[in-house]
Design an enzyme around this catalytic site. Structure first.
Site, PDB file in Angstrom:
ATOM      1  N   GLU A  63      -1.442  -9.349   2.960  1.00  0.00           N
ATOM      2  CA  GLU A  63      -1.318 -10.144   4.358  1.00  0.00           C
ATOM      3  C   GLU A  63      -2.884 -10.494   4.847  1.00  0.00           C
ATOM      4  O   GLU A  63      -2.822 -11.677   5.705  1.00  0.00           O
ATOM      5  CB  GLU A  63      -0.832  -9.132   5.395  1.00  0.00           C
ATOM      6  CG  GLU A  63      -1.608  -8.029   5.847  1.00  0.00           C
ATOM      7  CD  GLU A  63      -1.274  -6.831   4.836  1.00  0.00           C
ATOM      8  OE1 GLU A  63      -1.619  -5.759   5.509  1.00  0.00           O
ATOM      9  OE2 GLU A  63      -0.828  -6.776   3.775  1.00  0.00           O
ATOM     10  N   CYS A  81       0.777  -1.242   0.084  1.00  0.00           N
ATOM     11  CA  CYS A  81      -0.356   0.002  -0.070  1.00  0.00           C
ATOM     12  C   CYS A  81       0.994   1.283  -0.051  1.00  0.00           C
ATOM     13  O   CYS A  81       1.492   1.678  -1.188  1.00  0.00           O
ATOM     14  CB  CYS A  81      -1.088   0.031   1.117  1.00  0.00           C
ATOM     15  SG  CYS A  81      -2.268   1.089   1.118  1.00  0.00           S
ATOM     16  N   HIS A  90      -3.484  -5.322  -0.134  1.00  0.00           N
ATOM     17  CA  HIS A  90      -2.808  -5.841   1.238  1.00  0.00           C
ATOM     18  C   HIS A  90      -2.907  -7.276   1.341  1.00  0.00           C
ATOM     19  O   HIS A  90      -3.920  -7.942   1.726  1.00  0.00           O
ATOM     20  CB  HIS A  90      -3.737  -5.346   2.507  1.00  0.00           C
ATOM     21  CG  HIS A  90      -3.557  -3.822   2.566  1.00  0.00           C
ATOM     22  ND1 HIS A  90      -2.480  -3.449   3.799  1.00  0.00           N
ATOM     23  CD2 HIS A  90      -4.083  -2.840   2.225  1.00  0.00           C
ATOM     24  CE1 HIS A  90      -2.809  -2.109   4.013  1.00  0.00           C
ATOM     25  NE2 HIS A  90      -3.449  -1.620   2.867  1.00  0.00           N
TER      26      HIS A  90
END
Length: 597
Positions: free
Chosen positions: A527, A398, A525
């Protein structure tokens, strides 16, 4: 529908979220479909406007919901995809009730906490519990509900009253309450003290709820006489008192619950013993034990703004852990405050400056996560520059991707004033700009949020190979600013490639430096979708590159691991499918005894 409610007492931070996640996992391993709900008593509509330093990370769901980090634990442990409806807040409930009042839905009645707020809470629970979250049609069998906060908090009272009423609404055979409490050990006497838990249960019962099971946090397993005392004073059967003592990693918690037959206690309360299977946690057990035995380190420097509270980057931490375990490496994270890398700190606090740079230069890989605001930005840019110039594996997420673009513009393209309009609205070289659909007046829920599709424009790029050479990938987003598409041709002509873009081709999603060992930035993102046993491809690439094994990672671009079968010698047989799981190219068998062979 069966409901398992997890409450907490004595102090906050006992691990109710991990406990609820572990209960969901063990019930799923018993053959039940599970879902989860988190109740947060704060007045915020959602977690989107809350500071990570105060409340931990904001977790983003597929539907764009900005929710409490515990929903991330639920998704990771239970391997499900939740919705914004699965996070109930006081703000959401009051907003819903007041909107009904303004419409006249209450037909002139006086709107009160009881029954209108409590009824709205119960209706919300039932509605959210019916939403499929596991990819199958129809509702789940069991819904795990975590009540945030601590028993006795004023803001929790309406929810406790609602849950008390709810237990009667659904019936006693469909409602199980597990109370997580603390059994401290005083160093002076070395004795496990039960009084805090006794008082917590007394307060809970005074509010109309009696726990069926006690989950006691302690540094060591509870002694039998302590369990007997808790059973007697808390009116809970002794076999329903379980201890969650400190473990090397949280993946052991479901195993602790299974060892103490907590699942059998839950099944007895919910009248499910006759239809439940024996918990199948062989793969999970193998993963937990293997993680403890890893010894070859891989050192990753995480350069961030909120490093004083590690929960601010919880999903980052877990994604790195998933990837390092998959590569059989012991993860070592050096948390670096980005501000400490900046020149101003060199004069104000030279020790902090030297320590930060020593950690950065000693890392095998560098990760710059997302964030907002000015603080630490220049330090993150310096970290990106260091990784690029010294050929250290780099992953920017990001803001970390945007700052890598800005650094490249400043250093390689010769634009010293290149910047983001978020940081410098008057910059003459705006590499990162505000997205047209965003709002500059309202902060909550106005970003580009949730799952969006990224199309690969370079099939031979590392990012495409990491994702299995697919044409596109769906990942979760949370941003207001984007790379300026007008400047993309100039970047690409100088060597910075944009290998992933949105469906229009105008929004940049992935950057790469082809002549660098591993230098990748992602606007999304990754994750948030990483899971134990199924690590995020970009994190897997970072760990692979940082440990000198990137080529192996790229070759294993599509690999599915089947649950191991126990052998008579106490070891396990594992099956690896290389290629499509439905049409395997080859099958490799191996045997291990807690450490992958």
């Amino acid at each position: 529908m069966k409901y398992v409610v997890v409450s907490g007492g004595v102090v906050s931070g006992l691990g109710k979220g991990v406990t609820a996640s572990s209960i969901g996992l063990i019930l799923k391993s018993c053959g039940f479909r599970v879902t989860a709900i988190k109740i947060d008593p704060y007045l915020n509509i959602d977690a989107g406007t809350m500071s990570p330093i105060e409340h931990g990370e904001v977790y983003v769901l597929d539907d764009g919901g900005e929710v409490d980090l515990d929903l991330g634990n639920y998704e990771r442990f239970m391997d499900i995809k939740l919705t914004r409806e699965n996070n109930i807040t006081t703000g959401k409930v009051y907003k819903h009730v007041l909107e009904k009042e303004r419409r006249g839905d209450y037909l002139g009645k006086t709107v009160q906490v009881v029954p209108h707020i409590t009824d709205a809470i119960q209706d919300w629970i039932e509605r959210a519990a019916q939403i499929p979250v596991d990819g199958q049609s129809g509702p789940a069998d069991v819904c795990v509900i975590e009540l945030g906060g601590t028993i006795g908090d004023i803001e929790s009272m309406p929810f406790i009253e609602a849950l008390g009423q709810f237990s009667y609404r659904v019936g006693s055979e469909n409602f199980c309450l597990i109370h997580v409490s603390l059994v401290p050990v005083l160093n002076v006497v070395g004795e496990q003290k039960t009084k805090p838990t006794q008082h917590s249960v007394r307060d809970l019962r005074g509010l109309g709820l009696s726990p069926h099971i006690l989950a006691c946090r302690s540094t060591q397993p509870l002694e039998d006489n302590v369990k007997a005392k808790l059973s007697q004073f808390c009116h809970v059967p002794m076999e329903n008192v379980v201890t969650l003592y400190d473990c090397p990693n949280i993946w052991h918690i479901p195993l602790l619950l299974k060892e103490q037959k907590a699942h059998e206690a839950i099944l007895r309360v919910l009248n499910l013993k006759g239809v439940a299977k024996e918990p199948a946690l062989e793969e999970w057990s193998l993963m937990a034990k293997m993680t403890d035995k890893l010894h070859v380190p891989v050192r990753i420097a995480v350069v961030g703004k909120y490093t004083e509270l590690l929960d601010s980057y919880l999903s980052i931490h877990k994604a790195l852990l998933h990837a390092s375990v998959a590569r059989r490496k012991k993860l070592v994270i050096d948390w670096i405050s980005a501000s400490d890398l900046e020149q101003g700190v060199k004069k104000e606090n030279p020790d902090a400056y030297k320590a930060a740079w020593k950690l950065l230069k000693g890392a095998d890989g560098v990760l710059v996560p997302g964030g907002f605001g000015h603080r630490g930005v220049e330090g993150k840019i310096l970290a990106a520059k260091y990784a690029r110039e010294n050929r250290v594996p780099y992953l920017g997420i990001c803001l970390g991707m945007q700052l890598a673009v800005i650094e490249y513009a400043r250093t390689v393209l010769g634009m010293p004033d290149a910047n983001s309009t978020e940081l410098d609205p008057n910059t003459k070289n705006p590499c990162v700009i505000f997205m047209p659909e965003g709002s500059k007046t309202h902060m909550g829920g106005t970003m580009r949020l949730g799952s969006r599709r990224t199309y690969f424009h370079a099939k031979d790029s590392r990012s495409a190979k990491l994702y299995g050479s697919r044409g596109f990938v769906d990942e979760r987003h949370r941003h207001r600013y984007e790379v300026n598409p007008a400047m993309v041709p100039r970047f690409e002509s100088s060597g910075l490639t944009f290998t992933g873009k949105d469906e229009t081709g105008q929004r940049m999603e992935i950057i790469e430096l082809p002549n660098h060992p591993f230098y990748i930035g992602a606007q999304f993102h990754p994750e948030y979708k990483s899971r134990p046993g199924k690590p995020s491809p970009l994190f897997l690439g970072l760990i692979g590159a940082a440990s000198g094994e990137l080529d192996n990672v790229l070759q294993q671009s599509c690999q599915e691991t089947v649950v191991p079968r126990p052998l008579s010698n106490g070891k396990f047989e594992r099956v690896y499918w290389k290629g499509s799981p439905k049409k395997p190219v080859s099958v490799v068998y191996s045997v291990c005894d807690g450490v992958y062979s």
